[in-house]
Every structure is written in structure tokens, then in C-alpha cells.
Design a protein around this motif. Structure first.
Motif, PDB file in Angstrom:
ATOM      1  N   ILE A 646       0.842  -1.203   0.000  1.00 14.91           N
ATOM      2  CA  ILE A 646       0.000   0.000   0.000  1.00 14.91           C
ATOM      3  C   ILE A 646       0.875   1.250   0.000  1.00 14.91           C
ATOM      4  CG2 ILE A 646      -1.648   1.341   1.382  1.00 14.91           C
ATOM      5  CD1 ILE A 646      -2.860  -1.363   2.273  1.00 14.91           C
ATOM      6  N   GLY A 647       1.947   1.217   0.800  1.00 14.85           N
ATOM      7  CA  GLY A 647       2.875   2.351   0.833  1.00 14.85           C
ATOM      8  C   GLY A 647       3.561   2.578  -0.496  1.00 14.85           C
ATOM      9  N   GLU A 648       3.911   1.481  -1.176  1.00 12.84           N
ATOM     10  CA  GLU A 648       4.577   1.600  -2.477  1.00 12.84           C
ATOM     11  C   GLU A 648       3.667   2.238  -3.518  1.00 12.84           C
ATOM     12  OE1 GLU A 648       5.789  -2.348  -3.361  1.00 12.84           O
ATOM     13  OE2 GLU A 648       7.677  -2.199  -2.238  1.00 12.84           O
ATOM     14  N   GLN A 649       2.367   2.118  -3.310  1.00 11.22           N
ATOM     15  CA  GLN A 649       1.408   2.746  -4.222  1.00 11.22           C
ATOM     16  C   GLN A 649       1.113   4.191  -3.810  1.00 11.22           C
ATOM     17  OE1 GLN A 649       0.246   1.249  -7.047  1.00 11.22           O
ATOM     18  NE2 GLN A 649       1.651  -0.418  -6.523  1.00 11.22           N
ATOM     19  N   ARG A 650       1.952   4.721  -2.912  1.00  9.10           N
ATOM     20  CA  ARG A 650       1.829   6.108  -2.430  1.00  9.10           C
ATOM     21  C   ARG A 650       0.478   6.377  -1.788  1.00  9.10           C
ATOM     22  NH1 ARG A 650       5.864   9.467  -4.773  1.00  9.10           N
ATOM     23  NH2 ARG A 650       7.699   8.121  -4.896  1.00  9.10           N
ATOM     24  N   ALA A 651      -0.015   5.376  -1.058  1.00  9.25           N
ATOM     25  CA  ALA A 651      -1.258   5.531  -0.303  1.00  9.25           C
ATOM     26  C   ALA A 651      -0.930   5.406   1.177  1.00  9.25           C
ATOM     27  CB  ALA A 651      -2.273   4.473  -0.717  1.00  9.25           C
ATOM     28  N   ASP A 671      -8.370   1.619   6.167  1.00  2.54           N
ATOM     29  CA  ASP A 671      -8.670   2.965   5.659  1.00  2.54           C
ATOM     30  C   ASP A 671      -7.402   3.535   5.049  1.00  2.54           C
ATOM     31  OD1 ASP A 671     -11.212   2.708   6.571  1.00  2.54           O
ATOM     32  OD2 ASP A 671     -10.996   4.041   8.294  1.00  2.54           O
ATOM     33  N   VAL A 672      -7.490   3.924   3.771  1.00  2.00           N
ATOM     34  CA  VAL A 672      -6.325   4.486   3.071  1.00  2.00           C
ATOM     35  C   VAL A 672      -6.677   5.863   2.511  1.00  2.00           C
ATOM     36  CG1 VAL A 672      -5.241   2.290   2.485  1.00  2.00           C
ATOM     37  CG2 VAL A 672      -6.986   3.211   0.980  1.00  2.00           C
ATOM     38  N   GLU A 673      -5.669   6.733   2.416  1.00  3.80           N
ATOM     39  CA  GLU A 673      -5.865   8.078   1.873  1.00  3.80           C
ATOM     40  C   GLU A 673      -5.342   8.106   0.444  1.00  3.80           C
ATOM     41  OE1 GLU A 673      -3.794  10.417   4.737  1.00  3.80           O
ATOM     42  OE2 GLU A 673      -5.517  10.549   6.093  1.00  3.80           O
ATOM     43  N   LEU A 674      -6.218   8.488  -0.497  1.00  4.10           N
ATOM     44  CA  LEU A 674      -5.913   8.393  -1.923  1.00  4.10           C
ATOM     45  C   LEU A 674      -6.153   9.715  -2.636  1.00  4.10           C
ATOM     46  CD1 LEU A 674      -7.803   5.023  -2.456  1.00  4.10           C
ATOM     47  CD2 LEU A 674      -5.333   5.289  -2.284  1.00  4.10           C
ATOM     48  N   ARG A 675      -5.606   9.795  -3.891  1.00  5.67           N
ATOM     49  CA  ARG A 675      -5.783  11.008  -4.690  1.00  5.67           C
ATOM     50  C   ARG A 675      -7.131  11.019  -5.401  1.00  5.67           C
ATOM     51  NH1 ARG A 675      -0.709   9.535  -6.273  1.00  5.67           N
ATOM     52  NH2 ARG A 675      -1.528   8.793  -8.267  1.00  5.67           N
ATOM     53  N   ASP A 676      -7.369   9.919  -6.161  1.00  4.64           N
ATOM     54  CA  ASP A 676      -8.544   9.917  -7.029  1.00  4.64           C
ATOM     55  C   ASP A 676      -8.939   8.474  -7.354  1.00  4.64           C
ATOM     56  OD1 ASP A 676      -6.575   9.100  -8.834  1.00  4.64           O
ATOM     57  OD2 ASP A 676      -6.317  11.117  -9.640  1.00  4.64           O
ATOM     58  N   ILE A 677      -9.911   8.342  -8.259  1.00  2.00           N
ATOM     59  CA  ILE A 677     -10.425   7.017  -8.587  1.00  2.00           C
ATOM     60  C   ILE A 677      -9.369   6.160  -9.283  1.00  2.00           C
ATOM     61  CG2 ILE A 677     -11.375   7.684 -10.834  1.00  2.00           C
ATOM     62  CD1 ILE A 677     -12.999   5.299  -8.259  1.00  2.00           C
ATOM     63  N   GLU A 678      -8.477   6.787 -10.089  1.00  2.00           N
ATOM     64  CA  GLU A 678      -7.407   6.028 -10.733  1.00  2.00           C
ATOM     65  C   GLU A 678      -6.431   5.475  -9.698  1.00  2.00           C
ATOM     66  OE1 GLU A 678      -5.356   8.019 -13.830  1.00  2.00           O
ATOM     67  OE2 GLU A 678      -7.101   8.150 -15.158  1.00  2.00           O
ATOM     68  N   HIS A 679      -6.134   6.299  -8.708  1.00  2.00           N
ATOM     69  CA  HIS A 679      -5.254   5.867  -7.615  1.00  2.00           C
ATOM     70  C   HIS A 679      -5.878   4.679  -6.880  1.00  2.00           C
ATOM     71  CE1 HIS A 679      -2.518   7.294  -4.068  1.00  2.00           C
ATOM     72  NE2 HIS A 679      -2.134   6.150  -4.576  1.00  2.00           N
ATOM     73  N   LEU A 680      -7.196   4.749  -6.661  1.00  2.00           N
ATOM     74  CA  LEU A 680      -7.905   3.662  -5.984  1.00  2.00           C
ATOM     75  C   LEU A 680      -7.854   2.374  -6.811  1.00  2.00           C
ATOM     76  CD1 LEU A 680      -9.830   2.471  -3.839  1.00  2.00           C
ATOM     77  CD2 LEU A 680     -11.734   3.478  -5.121  1.00  2.00           C
ATOM     78  N   HIS A 681      -8.119   2.489  -8.116  1.00  2.00           N
ATOM     79  CA  HIS A 681      -8.107   1.305  -8.974  1.00  2.00           C
ATOM     80  C   HIS A 681      -6.717   0.674  -9.028  1.00  2.00           C
ATOM     81  CE1 HIS A 681     -11.942   2.655 -11.330  1.00  2.00           C
ATOM     82  NE2 HIS A 681     -12.210   2.138 -10.147  1.00  2.00           N
ATOM     83  N   ALA A 682      -5.686   1.510  -9.130  1.00  2.00           N
ATOM     84  CA  ALA A 682      -4.311   0.992  -9.188  1.00  2.00           C
ATOM     85  C   ALA A 682      -3.961   0.246  -7.901  1.00  2.00           C
ATOM     86  CB  ALA A 682      -3.328   2.135  -9.428  1.00  2.00           C
ATOM     87  N   LEU A 683      -4.379   0.805  -6.758  1.00  2.00           N
ATOM     88  CA  LEU A 683      -4.097   0.172  -5.472  1.00  2.00           C
ATOM     89  C   LEU A 683      -4.836  -1.163  -5.347  1.00  2.00           C
ATOM     90  CD1 LEU A 683      -2.938   0.124  -2.603  1.00  2.00           C
ATOM     91  CD2 LEU A 683      -4.902   1.486  -1.871  1.00  2.00           C
TER      92      LEU A 683
END
Length: 706
Positions: A646-651, A671-683
Motif C-alpha cells: 500500500i505504501g509503495e502505491q503512495r497511499a 482505511d487508506v488516503e488516496l488522490r482519485d479514482i485512478e489511484h484507488l483502482h491501481a491500489l
């Protein structure tokens, strides 16, 4: 301790052409090397190598093996060297002694990883010359016969090692008499109370019923004589450990155990074997399901015999083995029969297995094992199992270990058949894939295009071959998923910096990062061993990785009135990139929901409260909290690796709560803190690709309403 002349006489009994001088020389050399050394019992140490050599004369083995037994401890325990033994006795004997020395130094009962590697070395030594293990087994047999002089803790250690490793190995080599004696000697140390109890029961039984063995032997000899069959009948009570094992397997007491006696009928020819079987079955009732014909279907170690169980006197069950004299010799010596001598020449026993072919068949599938635990599992499966014989629809025979399933059958035919298996029929009837096969059954495998092995198959199959093939296929399937995921993550990363992902770009990055090729690079990105960001940084070191300023989180939404504030709804947790709608609350500003949030149904009739909103175009900061529902394997290091991923995905992980804990799996809300929907899908893609993540979904808690 027997002297040199007595030992030579034992060899000359079966090999009059033996090199008596060389054996005498080895005897004197070994005695001189071990001079001043004593065993725990106080006897001269050299009495042990002499006893080992005497055990091997019972197998009628060649001079080189007998001399190796006399010298097997010289390199390890004395000033003798390989070079000196080669000079005195030749290269062949020097190599054998060196091989036994290396086996002695292997700690076969050590930790799992080291034990697996040592098992590999054991099989390598066996593949060079099987006589090495014959000497080692005789060495262990004599040590177990004299184990009482050792410390109690050492006795238990040696007995456990004997029971787990050496006894099954002797059995796998066809030396059943040695297996039984090794097991019983170890049983005497590990569970003396149980062994003594069985012996006492035997004595009581004999007192009550008389000499049952003698009576049954006489009855069988009479019936065979009536049928005109010349036969030798040998009867015996089973060893205490063999009886104990049957009691444990069947969960019954001694009084209910019927087949405690075994008989061997030895006849001149193969035809006589079947004639004797007919005579026995005519006189006594055969027990259903207890017949095995190892003459028409020999075991891989050369064993041939007909096995049957009949109801004898007073309804007692009796096991009978019927074989020829040559079959009996192989049954007693196993693979060792290949080296046995008679009248000065190597015995031409047609049933003796070529050791090179036997060891090759035993080890061929282990060579492909990269994982130590898998190798050890495969070795133990091979060593501990008996066999069943099943048939293909065309009548071809497939040999499998007891407990094998249709899946094992499929993989025994061909890996492709196993991988594509979707069902099986036994004797024409559809059965589940976990059904245990029995002797003589006809098995038909049904396959389908596109079928792939399932993870659950690992627990169904019983053979090392099938387990290896399934794991290999699963790894390849994972790799395909990782490549697909990696390609998607790389594409997003390239587009994010305004570049196009090409094969040349990927190959260049792979070369710079020391990866074999572009496919392997994508697999590593997909499995989170490497980040797509690292690839971009490698190719474009001077390119700013983040283009444009981040959008202020307080101004992330467009469509609000001046001074209006907003909050993200806790029930659906919308993130930039998703379609949203605002619901106004008096004194609380606007609550943002995802357009598909079920909670909106409650305000469906209040259209005046609905506010048309959308997210700002641009780069959002990673501050938008999203809850993920994860089920992961309950193994050491898994949770830590998931957090690292999760950390490697910058979350950033803001909270973690365990919902359910099971022995094999954990379920948790992260619970993770994300930028946007693309960030969520990648994670989520990265997490889903991890082999220890059983399931992942976005957690939406409708009870968490504004």
C-alpha cells in the motif's frame, strides 16, 4: 566380534570366487585405523564395522560393498584419507567409502529447509551408487540393535530419525525385513509400554490358542500337496510395531485385530503361484478387497507377489503372500538383489531392478523442484506410500500411491490432462475429484479447453508429481495476471507524465534495472516488486514526476455557492474522478455522495436539497479516505507485506481494524488516503494480484450516515 576368517567364510558361502586377500587386508587396515577407539558399550569400535559387513553378507553382496562396510568410518573417525584408501583398495571402494562418509555427515532430522537440502544430497549420493545407501542402512540397523548403550535423549533422537527416514527408505527399496526390524527397534525406544503390552497380549493369545502358526502352516501344506503343488510355507506373527500401526489406523483394540499372522507360500514357477492361489481360495474364504496381484503389476522396486487375505481357523484372518523363489529373493533384498552373488557370479535374477533406472524414476520429478519444502514433501510422499493400480479406458495400467485421487491419475498420464481436468468417472460412474482410488478401478478423465488448476487441488492430490504440476501452473497463472496488471499500471504511469508506453521503452528500462526482459519487468510491476514510478524515473530522470500544482482540498469541488462548505459522505466515500451529487443540510453545508450511493434513496423526494456538483479537473492530493475490505492469509509476514505494498502505491494507511480472525485467514477493514479514482483502482489491482490476498472490495458502510 567375528574375526577376518569367519567374515570371509560368510562371503564364500555365496561367492566362492571372492577376493579373500583383499577382504582380509581391509579387515586388518580397519582394525589398525580404529585401534584405541571404543563404543559407548565399552567394546572396541571396530566391532561395529565388522557387524555391518556381516549384515551385508546376509544380502549376498559383492566384495566392494563388504569392504566398504569394514572401512566406512575410517575417513571420518581416523587418520585415514580418501587418497590412502584409493591407493590401498582402488577407486571404486574409495568412492563408496567417501559416499558413506558424506551421508553420515548429513543431518537428516534437522530443520525443514536444511533437511530438504540434505535429502536432496542423499538422493544425489544414491544416484551415483546405490550401494552407498545399502551400507548406510546396515550401519543404522546395527546402531539400533545396540542403541541401549547410548544416552536416553540420544536414543530418542536416533529412534525418531530411524522411524521417519531410514525405515521408510528401506521399505521403498524393497528391503521389507529391514524396514520391519528398524521400525520395531525404534518402537522399543519411542513407546516401550505399547510394545510390551502387545507382546504380553501375544503370549496370552498363544497360551489360550496354542501354536496357531504351526497348525495353519500344516493345513496349508496339506491343501497344496492335495493340489499337486510343491511349496514351502513360512508362517510368522507380525512385528509389534506393525500390529500397533494397524490398531492406530483402524482405531480398534488388540482383541478385535484379526490379521496378526502372515504366511508366505514359495513355489517353483509363476504358474504355480496362481495354482496355489486357487487351492487356498478353494479351502478358505477370501476376504473381499484384500487381493493384490503384484506379479502381473510389479512394484517399481521389482517386488512381485500375490497377496490375499482369507478367513482361517476360528474365523481369524490370515494374510498370505504367494511367490516364486526368485521373487522371494527380490522381496527380501529389494533393489540390493541387483548386486547379490551366487556360486561366485552375480545372480541373474530376472526380477531384480536395475538400480540406475529405479533411482532415476524416483528422482526425476524432484529435479524440477525449486522450493525446498515442496521437494521434501515430494520425497516423503514417495517414501511412505504403498501403491494402487488403476486402469485407463484403454486398459493401460497407472501406478499410484495409496490415497491417490482421479486428479493424481490425470497428472500421472500427462500434465496437460491434469491441468485440463473438469471431472472423472470411476468404473463408468461420475465421482468427485477428491474420491480415493482403489485397486483395479477403471478411471476416465474428462477435460475441457481453458480449464486451469484450482488452488484447492493442492489439498486433494496425494502425489508429489501432481502437487508440483499444480503449483507450477498456479505460478504461471499468477505471472500472467501480474503481467496484465503491470502493463496497466505502467500505461497509467507513462500517460501521467505525457509519454507513450512502447516496447522499446520497456526493454530499455528493463536493461537499466537489470531485469531479463520487458515481460519480466511488467510482471515485477504487477507483483509490486517494482513500481511503475521507478520505471519512469529510470527513463526520464530529468522529467518532473508530478506535473501541475495540486488542487487545494478545500476547493476540490465545483458547483458550490460562495461560502458553502462540503464534506464527503462516510457511507460511500466518493473520490475525485467519480460522479457525485451534493445534498444540502441546514447548518452543515453540503454532503457529497457518489451518484450510486444507496443512501440517496432516503432524500429522493427532496429535490430541493440536491446540488449538482463535479470534481475539479487536475491533480488532487492524497487526502481522500477510502475503506477497503480485505481478506488475507494468516501467515507470518503477510500483513507487513500488504502494508508495504500500500505504501509503495503512495497511499497512506489511516486506520486498520480486524473484523474476523480465523486460523487460515484474517478479514480486516483498512482505511487508506488516496488522490482519485485512478489511484484507488491501481491500489486495488496491486492488492488483488498478491497471492496472499483472498479477496478485496471497497467497503461501504450505510450505517455511517451524516
Amino acid at each position: 566380534m567375528i574375526d577376518a576368517d569367519d567374515l570371509i567364510a560368510l562371503v564364500q558361502n555365496y561367492n566362492p570366487k571372492t577376493n579373500a586377500k583383499l577382504i582380509a587386508h581391509a579387515y586388518e587396515y580397519g582394525k589398525r585405523m580404529h585401534e584405541g577407539q571404543f563404543r559407548h558399550s565399552g567394546e572396541p569400535y571396530f566391532s561395529h564395522p565388522v557387524a555391518v559387513a556381516a549384515i551385508l553378507t546376509e544380502q549376498q553382496l559383492d566384495d566392494a560393498t563388504i569392504i566398504t562396510a569394514l572401512l566406512h568410518d575410517t575417513i571420518e573417525d581416523t587418520r585415514s584419507t580418501y587418497s590412502e584408501i584409493e591407493k590401498e583398495f582402488g577407486r571404486e571402494i574409495a568412492d563408496l567409502v567417501d559416499g558413506v562418509t558424506k551421508l553420515t555427515n548429513l543431518q537428516l532430522s534437522s530443520t525443514e529447509t536444511k533437511q530438504a537440502e540434505n535429502f536432496r544430497k542423499l538422493f544425489m549420493a544414491m544416484s551415483k551408487d546405490l550401494r552407498v545407501i545399502l551400507v548406510k542402512l546396515a550401519d543404522r540397523l546395527h546402531n539400533m540393535r545396540t542403541i541401549r548403550s547410548m544416552r536416553p535423549d540420544k536414543q530418542v533422537q536416533k529412534a525418531r530419525e530411524t522411524m521417519d527416514i531410514f525405515a521408510p527408505l528401506a521399505g521403498r527399496m524393497g528391503m521389507q525385513w529391514m524396514r520391519e526390524e528398524l521400525e520395531d527397534l525404534a518402537f522399543r525406544v519411542l513407546n516401550p509400554e505399547a510394545r510390551n503390552s502387545i507382546i504380553r497380549r501375544f503370549i496370552t493369545l498363544q497360551r489360550e490358542t496354542g501354536d496357531v502358526i504351526q497348525r495353519i502352516t500344516a493345513d496349508m501344506e496339506l491343501e497344496l500337496e492335495k493340489a499337486g503343488i510343491k511349496a514351502e510355507v513360512l508362517g510368522r506373527a507380525k512385528k509389534p510395531h506393525s500390529i500397533w500401526r494397524k490398531m492406530e489406523e483402524k482405531k480398534i483394540g488388540f482383541s478385535r485385530l484379526s490379521d496378526i499372522y502372515g504366511f508366505r507360500v514359495i513355489v517353483p514357477t509363476e504358474a504355480d503361484c496362481y495354482a496355489a492361489l486357487g487351492a487356498v481360495h478353494q479351502r478358505w474364504r477370501a476376504v473381499p478387497g484384500r487381493f493384490k496381484d503384484y506379479i502381473s503389476q510389479p512394484k517399481s522396486n521389482g517386488y512381485r507377489s500375490i497377496h490375499t487375505t482369507v478367513s482361517g481357523r476360528d474365523g481369524k484372518r490370515v494374510e498370505i503372500q504367494i511367490r516364486t523363489r526368485e521373487m522371494h529373493e527380490v522381496a527380501e533384498s529389494g533393489v540390493a538383489a541387483h548386486w547379490s552373488y551366487r556360486d561366485g557370479v552375480r545372480a541373474e535374477n530376472p526380477f531384480a531392478v536395475d538400480p540406475a533406472k529405479w533411482i532415476s524414476s524416483l528422482t526425476e520429478r524432484f529435479d524440477t523442484e525449486e522450493d525446498h519444502d515442496e521437494f521434501l514433501e515430494a520425497v516423503k510422499l514417495e517414501m511412505y506410500t504403498d501403491q494402487v493400480f488403476c486402469f485407463t479406458p484403454k486398459g493401460e495400467v497407472v501406478k499410484l500411491p495409496r490415497g491417490a485421487t482421479p486428479l493424481d491419475f490425470a497428472y500421472a498420464i500427462h500434465t496437460r490432462i491434469g491441468d485440463g481436468c473438469v471431472g472423472a468417472k470411476i468404473d463408468g460412474i461420475r465421482v468427485p475429484l477428491w474420491t480415493r482410488l482403489k485397486n483395479g478401478q477403471s478411471v476416465e478423465i474428462m477435460t475441457a479447453e481453458g480449464q486451469r488448476p484450482q488452488v484447492t487441488w493442492i489439498d486433494i492430490v496425494a502425489t508429489g508429481r501432481a502437487k508440483t504440476a499444480i503449483r507450477r501452473s498456479l505460478r504461471e497463472e499468477d505471472k500472467e495476471r501480474f503481467i496484465k496488471l503491470g502493463r496497466e499500471l505502467a500505461r497509467v504511469a507513462f500517460e501521467h507524465v505525457g509519454r507513450r508506453m512502447t516496447e522499446k521503452a520497456l526493454t530499455t528500462a528493463a536493461n537499466h534495472l537489470g531485469v531479463h526482459n520487458s515481460t519480466e519487468l511488467l510482471a515485477r510491476i504487477g507483483s509490486a516488486e517494482l513500481t511503475a514510478r521507478k520505471v519512469i524515473e529510470t527513463l526520464y530522470p530529468d522529467l518532473p514526476q508530478e506535473t501541475g500544482d495540486e488542487i487545494d482540498a478545500a476547493r476540490a469541488v465545483v458547483g458550490l455557492n460562495p461560502g458553502q462548505t462540503f464534506r464527503r459522505a462516510a457511507c460511500c466515500q466518493p473520490v475525485p474522478g467519480e460522479r457525485i451529487v451534493g445534498i444540502s443540510y441546514r447548518g452543515k453545508g453540503v454532503m457529497i455522495h457518489a451518484i450510486d450511493c444507496p443512501a440517496l434513496a432516503e432524500v429522493e423526494e427532496e429535490s430541493g436539497r440536491w446540488v449538482d456538483l463535479h470534481w475539479q479537473e487536475g491533480r488532487h492530493p492524497a487526502v481522500h479516505n477510502v475503506s477497503l475490505d480485505l481478506t488475507i492469509a494468516n501467515d507470518s509476514g503477510v500483513l507487513g507485506r500488504i502494508c508495504t505494498l500500500i505504501g509503495e502505491q503512495r497511499a497512506n494507511i489511516s486506520d486498520l481494524v480486524f473484523i474476523d480472525r480465523k486460523p487460515d485467514f484474517y478479514r480486516l477493514i483498512v482505511d487508506v488516503e488516496l488522490r482519485d479514482i485512478e489511484h484507488l483502482h491501481a491500489l486495488m489491482l496491486a492488492l488483488e494480484a498478491d497471492s496472499d490476498v483472498a479477496s478485496i472490495s471497497r467497503h461501504r458502510d450505510l450505517e455511517r450516515k451524516p
